[in-house]
Write an enzyme that holds these catalytic residues in place. Structure first.
Site, PDB file in Angstrom:
ATOM      1  N   CYS A 277     -33.687  39.601 -33.891  1.00 19.85           N
ATOM      2  CA  CYS A 277     -34.593  38.466 -33.694  1.00 19.85           C
ATOM      3  C   CYS A 277     -35.819  38.533 -34.602  1.00 19.85           C
ATOM      4  CB  CYS A 277     -35.021  38.356 -32.238  1.00 19.85           C
ATOM      5  SG  CYS A 277     -34.046  39.308 -31.093  1.00 19.85           S
ATOM      6  N   ARG A 306     -28.545  51.095 -31.079  1.00 22.80           N
ATOM      7  CA  ARG A 306     -29.224  51.238 -29.788  1.00 22.80           C
ATOM      8  C   ARG A 306     -28.936  52.609 -29.217  1.00 22.80           C
ATOM      9  NH1 ARG A 306     -28.318  45.330 -26.859  1.00 22.80           N
ATOM     10  NH2 ARG A 306     -29.279  44.185 -28.574  1.00 22.80           N
ATOM     11  N   GLN A 324     -23.531  42.506 -34.153  1.00 19.55           N
ATOM     12  CA  GLN A 324     -23.635  41.299 -33.316  1.00 19.55           C
ATOM     13  C   GLN A 324     -23.170  40.063 -34.073  1.00 19.55           C
ATOM     14  OE1 GLN A 324     -27.025  40.192 -31.028  1.00 19.55           O
ATOM     15  NE2 GLN A 324     -27.716  42.294 -30.740  1.00 19.55           N
ATOM     16  N   ASP A 326     -24.586  37.211 -34.110  1.00 19.06           N
ATOM     17  CA  ASP A 326     -25.892  36.775 -33.611  1.00 19.06           C
ATOM     18  C   ASP A 326     -26.347  35.462 -34.227  1.00 19.06           C
ATOM     19  OD1 ASP A 326     -28.152  36.980 -32.115  1.00 19.06           O
ATOM     20  OD2 ASP A 326     -29.094  38.566 -33.299  1.00 19.06           O
ATOM     21  N   HIS A 328     -30.119  32.820 -33.963  1.00 16.75           N
ATOM     22  CA  HIS A 328     -31.339  32.377 -33.300  1.00 16.75           C
ATOM     23  C   HIS A 328     -31.543  30.911 -33.631  1.00 16.75           C
ATOM     24  CE1 HIS A 328     -31.719  36.753 -33.271  1.00 16.75           C
ATOM     25  NE2 HIS A 328     -32.237  36.519 -32.083  1.00 16.75           N
ATOM     26  N   LYS A 412     -31.693  33.827 -19.051  1.00 17.61           N
ATOM     27  CA  LYS A 412     -30.518  33.828 -19.937  1.00 17.61           C
ATOM     28  C   LYS A 412     -29.235  33.592 -19.164  1.00 17.61           C
ATOM     29  CE  LYS A 412     -30.106  38.825 -19.666  1.00 17.61           C
ATOM     30  NZ  LYS A 412     -29.633  40.037 -20.280  1.00 17.61           N
ATOM     31  N   HIS A 458     -31.644  32.742 -28.294  1.00 19.31           N
ATOM     32  CA  HIS A 458     -30.874  33.859 -28.868  1.00 19.31           C
ATOM     33  C   HIS A 458     -29.462  33.685 -28.333  1.00 19.31           C
ATOM     34  CE1 HIS A 458     -34.587  36.565 -29.150  1.00 19.31           C
ATOM     35  NE2 HIS A 458     -34.976  35.583 -28.365  1.00 19.31           N
TER      36      HIS A 458
HETATM   37  C1  TSB Z   1     -28.225  37.523 -28.782  1.00 22.15           C
HETATM   38  N1  TSB Z   1     -31.485  39.358 -29.313  1.00 22.15           N
HETATM   39  C2  TSB Z   1     -30.297  38.991 -28.613  1.00 22.15           C
HETATM   40  C3  TSB Z   1     -29.344  38.257 -29.546  1.00 22.15           C
HETATM   41  O1  TSB Z   1     -30.050  37.291 -30.298  1.00 22.15           O
HETATM   42  C4  TSB Z   1     -29.635  40.281 -28.097  1.00 22.15           C
HETATM   43  O2  TSB Z   1     -29.644  41.288 -28.774  1.00 22.15           O
HETATM   44  N2  TSB Z   1     -29.033  40.183 -26.924  1.00 22.15           N
HETATM   45  S1  TSB Z   1     -28.268  41.394 -26.199  1.00 22.15           S
HETATM   46  O3  TSB Z   1     -29.110  42.535 -26.103  1.00 22.15           O
HETATM   47  O4  TSB Z   1     -27.774  40.874 -24.960  1.00 22.15           O
HETATM   48  O5  TSB Z   1     -27.052  41.795 -27.070  1.00 22.15           O
HETATM   49  C5  TSB Z   1     -26.103  40.834 -27.462  1.00 22.15           C
HETATM   50  C6  TSB Z   1     -24.708  41.249 -27.064  1.00 22.15           C
HETATM   51  O6  TSB Z   1     -24.388  42.493 -27.657  1.00 22.15           O
HETATM   52  C7  TSB Z   1     -24.486  41.473 -25.587  1.00 22.15           C
HETATM   53  O7  TSB Z   1     -24.229  40.270 -24.946  1.00 22.15           O
HETATM   54  C8  TSB Z   1     -23.269  42.379 -25.583  1.00 22.15           C
HETATM   55  O8  TSB Z   1     -22.088  41.608 -25.616  1.00 22.15           O
HETATM   56  C9  TSB Z   1     -23.380  43.132 -26.891  1.00 22.15           C
HETATM   57  N3  TSB Z   1     -23.803  44.536 -26.707  1.00 22.15           N
HETATM   58  C10 TSB Z   1     -24.971  44.954 -26.186  1.00 22.15           C
HETATM   59  N4  TSB Z   1     -25.030  46.299 -26.177  1.00 22.15           N
HETATM   60  C11 TSB Z   1     -23.874  46.743 -26.723  1.00 22.15           C
HETATM   61  C12 TSB Z   1     -23.338  48.029 -26.995  1.00 22.15           C
HETATM   62  N5  TSB Z   1     -24.019  49.139 -26.727  1.00 22.15           N
HETATM   63  N6  TSB Z   1     -22.102  48.113 -27.546  1.00 22.15           N
HETATM   64  C13 TSB Z   1     -21.410  46.981 -27.847  1.00 22.15           C
HETATM   65  N7  TSB Z   1     -21.870  45.755 -27.617  1.00 22.15           N
HETATM   66  C14 TSB Z   1     -23.086  45.618 -27.060  1.00 22.15           C
HETATM   67 ZN    ZN Z   2     -32.203  37.801 -30.514  1.00 19.41          ZN
END
Ligand code: TSB
Ligand code: ZN
Length: 588
Positions: A277, A306, A324, A326, A328, A412, A458
């Protein structure tokens, strides 16, 4: 699958079985010390300190045998209530119990312990009357688990088990478990050579193998095309950012425990990014915008890092390095509903294409009382939450509400799915955000010439390519639809000596037609190759024998069917091209 935690009767029985296991472990390893032994959704476990001893596969039946013996002996389980001091004295040789007891409130807590024969454990209870009742059990798995889940602490041995009232129930459950294990994407991923892990790369950092890379590329192309049609603009941005970037966004304060630690390069302090983001906010801010430009939709297939607890890391489903799908979306306040609706429709559209039916929409709202987690603007929260609800009602989709599950920046919608093994996970997500645009001082010029702040959505449709691939492998049991299959057609000459030349011609023609094709010219029996083809879940096998050579035809067999059909190569190519185009699903 049964939920041991929620089924009251099974909960008590399993809790008692945890004690039974602990007693057996104590008999076999007198030096054993016990931490906690709760009942969880999947059964019971106990965390045990066995000194330097690490539990191995061969130890499990020995423990089970000892459990059987104790159970048969049939001692009564007796509850006793004691004071805190008595408890401290009783368990003085066990630092884990002392730790637990010391943290108990002297006045309010009745400390209880349960004894069965030569074994006493600190426990709130309740328990079954006698160890005899724990008769139909099985130890399922074991692993290391850090004391209190903290990697700085000692590694304990965790053993999981289940217990039922009847042998039939136990057997049915074991059968279900073994079917789930067959469907586990980690198993399928290995069999189909989708991904691997290596200690030298690190935990939760999967390596996508050539077959996996094909699947991922197809997913990328698929969603990219959809997003192009919906007016998304894709960007590429670095997978690091400075600490200041994440201080500006607020992640540094609210999300730090999920981030990799900072690294210094010259005078700059960097972090591996956990989210994209902030980068996309800066892309937006790179231009001046008028209300006429909005919505602006910035998409990226973006790599994030992460910190996930080592015990939580799982195949492709929960990783520490992820990509992702992803985007925005920058919108005016009036556009929130319409844009959110488009995202939900895209989610539904994608799920339809993949045949995903078993999912639930969770509308995650704030907990009004929790002022620390959520930014403080009741009016904004209320209006945002109401808007999302309204769209979902409008679309007539079923959803449930989860208080306290919202992100710190807004409410969300998450789509929850159930993996073959383990608890539910979020696949798609769409999150409303009033906060980040402020923190980055984003703006657009409104109709009346005034400067306004956009709202951000997002959203990630696949979530991550990692998690989505894991899920789709489990959904299809590895029998991916033709358009996603790493190998679409396997050409198999019946006898290399007579049929290889023609098979090679077919192979080359299909390759030139951009079909992903393999030529199996190994000196193996046809039956063996056919069986292997099924195991590798290749959608089409072309069997090339004398009849095909003589008539200039091919004979194909489709995955899941026993029928062999003979056609010309052109007819076959036509057929599979149509199937690829239609993204038709295979039979599971
Ligand atoms: C959608 N900032 C927002 C983005 O713009 C975001 O990061 N959202 S999130 O934290 O929910 O992450 C997006 C998606 O990543 C989640 O819905 C999930 O499907 C996936 N995700 C999250 N953590 C993991 C992980 N550790 N391993 C694999 N996929 C993951
Ligand atoms: Zn985001």
């Amino acid at each position: 699958m049964v939920n041991f935690k929620e089924d009251k009767d099974l909960n008590v029985l399993n809790h008692s079985c945890a004690h039974l296991m602990a007693q057996a472990v104590k008999h076999l390893y007198p030096e054993a010390k016990f931490w906690v032994g709760p009942v969880v959704e999947e059964g019971f476990y106990y965390d045990i300190d066995l000194g330097d001893k690490v539990i191995k596969e061969e130890d499990i039946p020995v423990i089970e045998k000892e459990m059987k013996k104790i159970s048969k002996d049939g001692k009564r389980i007796v509850r006793q209530e004691i004071s805190k001091n008595e408890a401290l004295d009783m368990f003085k040789d066990d630092p884990y119990k002392v730790d637990l007891i010391s943290r108990m409130d002297e006045d309010e807590t009745i400390i209880s312990c349960y004894s069965q024969g030569d074994f006493t454990d600190l426990c709130r209870g309740p328990h079954v009357e006698s160890v005899k009742e724990c008769k139909y059990f099985k130890l399922i798995k074991f692993s290391g688990a850090y004391w209190k889940g903290d990697a700085k602490n000692k590694m304990l041995q965790r053993i999981y088990g289940v217990c039922f009232r009847t042998e039939e129930e136990l057997n049915a459950h074991l059968k279900e478990l073994s079917e789930a294990a067959e469907r586990d994407h980690r198993k399928i991923g290995k069999n189909l050579e989708i991904f691997m892990n290596h200690d030298l790369v690190g935990k939760g950092m999967p390596l996508w193998l050539p077959n996996g890379a094909i699947v991922r590329k197809q997913l990328e192309n698929y969603i990219y095309e959809k997003e192009q049609k919906l007016g998304y603009k894709h960007v590429y941005t670095p997978c690091v950012g400075t600490v200041n970037l994440y201080k500006t966004s607020g992640h540094w304060d609210h999300y730090k425990e999920n981030m990799f630690p900072m690294m210094k390069v010259d005078e700059e302090e960097f972090v591996l990014r956990p989210m994209n983001c902030p980068h996309h906010m800066l892309v937006y801010a790179n231009d001046l915008h008028s209300y006429r430009d909005l919505p602006i939709r910035i998409g990226e297939f973006a790599t994030d890092f992460r910190y996930e607890a080592s015990g939580a890391v799982k195949g492709l489903e929960r990783v520490r390095c992820m990509c992702q799908n992803d985007a925005h979306l920058f919108v005016t306040p009036e556009q929130i509903g319409e844009e959110f609706k488009k995202v939900v429709k895209l989610i539904l559209d994608v799920y339809r294409d993949f045949g995903i039916k078993d999912y639930s929409f969770r509308l995650s709202l704030r907990d009004k009382e929790d002022k620390e987690k959520y930014f403080d603007d009741d009016e904004m929260w209320d209006s945002a939450e109401a808007k999302l609800r309204e769209v979902l009602n409008d679309l007539g989709v079923e959803y449930y509400e989860a208080k306290g599950e919202a992100a710190f920046y807004g409410p969300k919608l998450d789509v929850e799915v159930k993996p073959a093994v383990g608890p539910e996970v979020t696949l798609s997500t769409c999150q409303l955000d009033f906060l980040l645009p402020r923190r980055f001082e984003l703006s657009y010029i409104d109709k009346d010439g005034s400067k306004q702040i956009p709202v951000v959505l997002h959203r990630a449709i696949f979530g991550t390519f990692d998690r989505f691939t894991a899920f789709i492998l489990e959904e299809t049991k590895g029998a991916l639809p033709l358009w996603l299959s790493p190998v679409q057609v396997n050409v198999v000459p019946v006898n290399n000596q007579y049929h290889l030349e023609y098979a090679e011609k077919i192979f080359n023609r299909l390759k030139d037609d951009s079909i992903r094709v393999n030529l199996d010219d190994r000196e193996e029996k046809l039956g063996y190759k056919l069986r292997e083809n099924v195991l590798k879940k290749i959608p089409y096998i072309l069997i090339i024998g004398q009849k095909e050579v003589d008539n200039n035809t091919v004979s194909y067999r489709k995955y899941g069917s026993e029928e062999t059909i003979t056609v010309t190569l052109d007819e076959f190519t036509d057929l599979i091209k149509k199937e690829i185009e239609s993204k038709e699903l295979l039979n599971k």
